[in-house]
Design a protein around this motif. Structure first.
Motif, mmCIF file in Angstrom:
data_model
loop_
_atom_site.group_PDB
_atom_site.id
_atom_site.type_symbol
_atom_site.label_atom_id
_atom_site.label_comp_id
_atom_site.label_asym_id
_atom_site.label_seq_id
_atom_site.Cartn_x
_atom_site.Cartn_y
_atom_site.Cartn_z
ATOM 1 N N PRO A 1 30.914 17.749 32.580
ATOM 2 C CA PRO A 1 30.281 17.674 31.255
ATOM 3 C C PRO A 1 31.293 17.983 30.148
ATOM 4 O O PRO A 1 32.216 18.778 30.338
ATOM 5 N N TYR B 1 27.660 12.717 39.892
ATOM 6 C CA TYR B 1 28.323 11.658 39.113
ATOM 7 C C TYR B 1 29.850 11.691 39.190
ATOM 8 O O TYR B 1 30.511 10.825 38.629
ATOM 9 N N VAL C 1 27.279 13.754 29.382
ATOM 10 C CA VAL C 1 27.498 13.395 30.777
ATOM 11 C C VAL C 1 27.513 11.884 30.838
ATOM 12 O O VAL C 1 26.563 11.226 30.399
ATOM 13 N N LYS C 2 28.570 11.305 31.335
ATOM 14 C CA LYS C 2 28.739 9.839 31.386
ATOM 15 C C LYS C 2 28.547 9.222 29.989
ATOM 16 O O LYS C 2 27.823 8.249 29.817
ATOM 17 N N THR D 1 26.739 17.805 38.049
ATOM 18 C CA THR D 1 27.324 16.526 37.610
ATOM 19 C C THR D 1 28.520 16.125 38.470
ATOM 20 O O THR D 1 28.745 14.941 38.708
#
Length: 238
Positions: free
Chosen positions: A180, A176, A202-203, A172
């Motif tokens: 997390p 991104y 996540v996001k 991640t």
């Protein structure tokens, strides 16, 4: 010492017949045994274990080097560390049934030495060292791969060895630029038998859930499920 019948029985278990039976016997002698038997004060499996550790390291490294030819040095090092680990070696020793053939002191035996991971892992390496000295590298390699190939193929299913939280975080952060976040979704059952349901975000979206008897195991399960959903599998990264 082991009777001829016991030696034959053990050799049948491992599908290997020693040319030098003394190597098999020495591989099974824990150093504690010498504390109670003067004749074995300086006779134990520690040197064979040292040799077996080096042989195992080479066999596993060669195997994963060829199998995961696109992996980086760092990825191979992580995988090797998971494979050549005390829990996995002890698991193999238990599968073979080595514990019941070992020579231990009464004290070690009474405190569960025949089931202790550290002793079981060491005796597997000592046995491997004995096989290497008895008939060379290729036979030692055949012996190891018989027990480890399937475990390597399915290593991503072993929560005790694979740190899915770290794998997910590395993914991640790379994909991104996000870390997390784990949240407890629910606590189930009575206090003496509680289970935790954990989600990993996540996001701002939950990408995996896990259930465990403590938060740590639930988070690992959630991370594993998230890796599956995001198609981040150990072998795919290798």
């Amino acid at each position: 010492m082991l009777s001829d019948k016991k030696i034959c029985e053990f050799e049948k278990k491992i599908n290997y017949t020693f040319l030098d039976k003394s190597l098999l016997t020495k591989a099974l002698i824990h150093r504690s045994y010498g504390n109670e038997h003067r004749d074995f004060k300086n006779i134990n499996n520690e040197k064979l274990e040292l040799l077996g550790d080096a042989v195992l390291d080479l066999i596993i490294t060669e195997y994963i080097y060829i199998k995961f030819s696109n992996a980086t040095e760092g990825e191979l090092a992580k995988l090797k560390a998971m494979i050549v680990s005390e829990p996995l070696l002890a698991e193999v020793s238990t599968e073979i049934g080595i514990g019941s053939y070992m020579f231990l002191s009464k004290g070690e035996e009474l405190t569960g030495g025949r089931e202790r991971n550290s002793i079981l892992g060491d005796v597997f390496e000592a046995l491997l060292g004995g096989i290497y000295l008895d008939s060379g590298f290729e036979n030692a390699k055949e012996f190891v791969l018989k027990y480890f190939v399937d475990r390597i193929v399915h290593i991503d299913e072993n929560l005790d060895l694979v740190d899915y939280k770290t794998i997910l975080q590395e993914f991640t952060q790379k994909e991104y630029k996000k870390i997390p976040k784990y949240i407890v979704l629910e606590e189930l059952g009575p206090d003496h038998n509680k289970q935790f349901k954990v989600g990993v975000k996540v996001k701002n979206s939950i990408v995996g859930e896990g259930l465990g008897r403590n938060k740590k195991s639930a988070e690992q399960m959630a991370a594993r499920n998230a890796c599956g959903r995001l198609e981040v599998k150990l072998h795919e990264t290798l």
